[in-house]
Design a protein around this motif. Structure first.
Motif, PDB file in Angstrom:
ATOM      1  N   HIS A  91       6.533  20.456 -10.703  1.00  0.00           N
ATOM      2  CA  HIS A  91       7.754  21.121  -9.752  1.00  0.00           C
ATOM      3  C   HIS A  91       8.347  19.730  -9.401  1.00  0.00           C
ATOM      4  N   ASP A  92       9.753  19.634  -8.471  1.00  0.00           N
ATOM      5  CA  ASP A  92      10.636  19.012  -8.869  1.00  0.00           C
ATOM      6  C   ASP A  92       9.702  17.875  -7.890  1.00  0.00           C
ATOM      7  N   LYS A  93       9.596  16.472  -8.485  1.00  0.00           N
ATOM      8  CA  LYS A  93       9.339  15.667  -7.716  1.00  0.00           C
ATOM      9  C   LYS A  93       9.814  15.008  -6.526  1.00  0.00           C
ATOM     10  N   PHE A  94      11.110  15.896  -6.121  1.00  0.00           N
ATOM     11  CA  PHE A  94      11.813  15.362  -5.001  1.00  0.00           C
ATOM     12  C   PHE A  94      11.116  16.121  -4.310  1.00  0.00           C
ATOM     13  N   TYR A  95      10.658  17.090  -4.133  1.00  0.00           N
ATOM     14  CA  TYR A  95      10.208  17.821  -3.162  1.00  0.00           C
ATOM     15  C   TYR A  95       8.957  17.988  -3.461  1.00  0.00           C
ATOM     16  N   GLY A  96       8.295  17.579  -3.986  1.00  0.00           N
ATOM     17  CA  GLY A  96       6.769  16.571  -3.649  1.00  0.00           C
ATOM     18  C   GLY A  96       6.855  16.187  -2.442  1.00  0.00           C
ATOM     19  N   PHE A  97       7.456  14.296  -2.941  1.00  0.00           N
ATOM     20  CA  PHE A  97       8.111  13.521  -2.556  1.00  0.00           C
ATOM     21  C   PHE A  97       8.279  13.364  -0.848  1.00  0.00           C
ATOM     22  N   LEU A  98       8.831  14.663  -0.428  1.00  0.00           N
ATOM     23  CA  LEU A  98       9.608  14.716   0.686  1.00  0.00           C
ATOM     24  C   LEU A  98       7.769  15.223   1.697  1.00  0.00           C
ATOM     25  N   LEU A  99       7.274  16.355   0.744  1.00  0.00           N
ATOM     26  CA  LEU A  99       5.852  16.937   1.487  1.00  0.00           C
ATOM     27  C   LEU A  99       4.958  16.083   1.630  1.00  0.00           C
ATOM     28  N   PHE A 100       5.221  14.927   1.052  1.00  0.00           N
ATOM     29  CA  PHE A 100       4.406  13.806   0.834  1.00  0.00           C
ATOM     30  C   PHE A 100       4.989  12.630   2.231  1.00  0.00           C
ATOM     31  N   MET A 101       5.974  12.933   2.621  1.00  0.00           N
ATOM     32  CA  MET A 101       6.389  12.109   3.720  1.00  0.00           C
ATOM     33  C   MET A 101       6.906  12.476   4.445  1.00  0.00           C
ATOM     34  N   VAL A 102       6.523  14.348   5.232  1.00  0.00           N
ATOM     35  CA  VAL A 102       6.368  15.175   6.055  1.00  0.00           C
ATOM     36  C   VAL A 102       4.957  15.140   6.460  1.00  0.00           C
ATOM     37  N   LEU A 103       4.070  15.113   5.144  1.00  0.00           N
ATOM     38  CA  LEU A 103       2.342  14.838   5.245  1.00  0.00           C
ATOM     39  C   LEU A 103       2.045  13.912   6.264  1.00  0.00           C
ATOM     40  N   PHE A 106       0.764  -1.079  -0.310  1.00  0.00           N
ATOM     41  CA  PHE A 106       0.268  -0.484  -0.013  1.00  0.00           C
ATOM     42  C   PHE A 106       0.591   1.495  -0.104  1.00  0.00           C
ATOM     43  N   GLU A 107       1.795   1.157   0.797  1.00  0.00           N
ATOM     44  CA  GLU A 107       3.015   2.696   1.088  1.00  0.00           C
ATOM     45  C   GLU A 107       3.174   2.730  -0.569  1.00  0.00           C
ATOM     46  N   LEU A 108       3.930   1.081  -1.466  1.00  0.00           N
ATOM     47  CA  LEU A 108       4.701   1.629  -2.660  1.00  0.00           C
ATOM     48  C   LEU A 108       3.279   2.219  -3.506  1.00  0.00           C
ATOM     49  N   ALA A 109       2.358   1.849  -3.544  1.00  0.00           N
ATOM     50  CA  ALA A 109       0.836   2.012  -4.731  1.00  0.00           C
ATOM     51  C   ALA A 109       1.756   3.991  -4.197  1.00  0.00           C
ATOM     52  N   LEU A 110       0.988   4.516  -3.035  1.00  0.00           N
ATOM     53  CA  LEU A 110       1.558   5.340  -2.678  1.00  0.00           C
ATOM     54  C   LEU A 110       2.270   6.087  -3.248  1.00  0.00           C
ATOM     55  N   MET A 111       3.520   5.594  -2.890  1.00  0.00           N
ATOM     56  CA  MET A 111       4.583   7.047  -3.732  1.00  0.00           C
ATOM     57  C   MET A 111       4.598   6.293  -5.281  1.00  0.00           C
ATOM     58  N   VAL A 112       4.584   5.425  -6.173  1.00  0.00           N
ATOM     59  CA  VAL A 112       3.933   5.646  -7.154  1.00  0.00           C
ATOM     60  C   VAL A 112       2.641   5.925  -7.655  1.00  0.00           C
ATOM     61  N   VAL A 113       1.670   6.561  -7.438  1.00  0.00           N
ATOM     62  CA  VAL A 113       0.988   7.222  -7.939  1.00  0.00           C
ATOM     63  C   VAL A 113       1.653   8.729  -7.607  1.00  0.00           C
ATOM     64  N   VAL A 114       1.743   8.510  -6.325  1.00  0.00           N
ATOM     65  CA  VAL A 114       2.377  10.523  -6.215  1.00  0.00           C
ATOM     66  C   VAL A 114       3.642  10.680  -7.457  1.00  0.00           C
ATOM     67  N   LEU A 115       4.169   9.998  -8.017  1.00  0.00           N
ATOM     68  CA  LEU A 115       5.351  10.213  -8.677  1.00  0.00           C
ATOM     69  C   LEU A 115       5.554   9.375 -10.158  1.00  0.00           C
ATOM     70  N   GLY A 116       4.835   9.694 -10.716  1.00  0.00           N
ATOM     71  CA  GLY A 116       4.476   8.057 -11.590  1.00  0.00           C
ATOM     72  C   GLY A 116       4.318   9.175 -13.146  1.00  0.00           C
ATOM     73  N   ASP A 117       3.211   9.668 -12.906  1.00  0.00           N
ATOM     74  CA  ASP A 117       2.817  10.436 -13.806  1.00  0.00           C
ATOM     75  C   ASP A 117       3.659  11.470 -14.395  1.00  0.00           C
ATOM     76  N   PRO A 118       3.737  11.749 -15.810  1.00  0.00           N
ATOM     77  CA  PRO A 118       5.246  12.513 -16.329  1.00  0.00           C
ATOM     78  C   PRO A 118       4.061  14.166 -16.339  1.00  0.00           C
ATOM     79  N   ASN A 119       5.670  14.510 -16.505  1.00  0.00           N
ATOM     80  CA  ASN A 119       5.685  16.846 -17.074  1.00  0.00           C
ATOM     81  C   ASN A 119       5.131  17.404 -15.556  1.00  0.00           C
ATOM     82  N   PRO A 120       5.622  17.280 -14.291  1.00  0.00           N
ATOM     83  CA  PRO A 120       5.430  17.524 -13.227  1.00  0.00           C
ATOM     84  C   PRO A 120       6.075  19.140 -13.762  1.00  0.00           C
TER      85      PRO A 120
END
Length: 318
Positions: free
Chosen positions: A279-291, A263-277
């Motif tokens: 903003h930088d995906k690293f900071y978006g994923f960091l925001l996700f982890m903080v939340l 389930f956690e892996l699916a969350l990460m893949v869905v958040v980061l898996g689409d093209p054409n971001p």
């Protein structure tokens, strides 16, 4: 037979979702109906031309009988019109009546075969964007949560019973009766709330990364579709709790850990898996982890401590 409008695959007439790409085929007409409509249109075309006569003022006059015969009724148009009529009627109803009507329609339209096909497609192509009812994701999560809660209840009772058998003269099982079915319901509620929180965090992070927002129900469907391998692990977990007793607890815990990991892996893949971001995906994923971390701390401090104390008080000596 039906022809998938997306990939062109041929499907049987009773198939509601394309087994190749997942496209919804419920409103796609049969090939025979399409061919019949085309043949009728072809035959009517010359007849309509013959029925036209030129009046003295240069205007074209049509035979009145042709106006009722030159239209082929499209079943898709009828369905769309019915949906529009029902939507306009529902907008005039109170909110409670709309919700009851929506739930009633979903129950009446439920097709177990379609949902099973949705599961099979998710196991074959987890990240593919499959078509399905909007409520498939949340119903799947709720059923999984129920199995987890009931499994914990059954496992606790079996462990207490085994302790009574080994020690003799004890009454762990009877004294742990405080861990009732009501407590299992609380476990189910807490797990569902935690899932809602992390999905909301993923939804917000997705919006930040890509500068756009998906429908929350569809977003949940995509996450659950990607993580549906977890359903297999949870079923195995429940069966080991139900059948094996204390001997199966180790395997059950492993299955539960695998389900949470998927389930956690699916969350990460869905958040980061689409093209054409945007903003930088690293900071978006960091925001996700903080939340997730902040929500987890609040959740554990407010709800988790209460639940753990209830479980502990149900077992003597803890």
């Amino acid at each position: 037979m039906k022809t998938c409008p997306n990939c062109g695959s041929k499907m049987d007439q009773d198939v509601n979702f394309c087994t190749n790409c997942g496209t919804d085929l419920r409103i796609v007409p049969l090939d025979s109906e399409v061919e019949k409509a085309q043949s009728v249109s072809t035959q009517d075309a010359p007849q309509q031309n013959d029925q036209q006569t030129v009046s003295t003022d240069g205007n074209v006059a049509h035979n009145h009988s042709s106006s009722t015969d030159d239209t082929v009724i499209n079943p898709n148009t009828q369905n769309t019109q019915k949906s529009a009529d029902s939507s306009s009627n529902s907008n005039q109803q109170p909110l409670g009546a709309q919700m009851r009507q929506h739930i009633t329609q979903n129950v009446q339209n439920f097709d177990a075969h379609n949902m099973w096909q949705w599961f099979v497609n998710s196991w074959k192509h987890p990240f593919a964007d499959q078509q399905g009812e909007r409520w498939y994701g949340w119903v799947t999560l709720l059923v999984e949560d129920i199995l987890i809660g009931l499994g914990m209840f059954i496992g606790e009772q079996r462990v207490a019973g085994a302790a009574d058998s080994m020690l003799g003269g004890t009454s762990f099982m009877s004294s742990s009766a405080n861990f009732t079915f009501g407590t299992a319901i609380e476990v189910i509620f807490f797990i569902a709330l935690a899932e809602a929180i992390v999905i909301l965090a993923a939804h917000l992070s997705y919006k930040v990364i890509y500068g756009k927002s998906k429908d929350f129900m569809e977003f949940t469907n995509h996450i659950v579709h990607t993580s549906n391998l977890a359903a297999i692990f949870i079923v195995v977990y429940f069966l080991f709790m139900l059948i094996m007793g204390p001997a199966g607890i180790a395997v059950s815990v492993l299955m539960l850990w695998l389900a949470v990991s998927v389930f956690e892996l699916a969350l990460m893949v869905v958040v980061l898996g689409d093209p054409n971001p945007v903003h930088d995906k690293f900071y978006g994923f960091l925001l996700f982890m903080v939340l997730q971390a902040v929500a987890g701390l609040i959740f554990v401090s407010i709800i988790g401590a209460t639940l753990i104390s209830q479980i502990g008080s149900s077992i003597p000596g803890l």
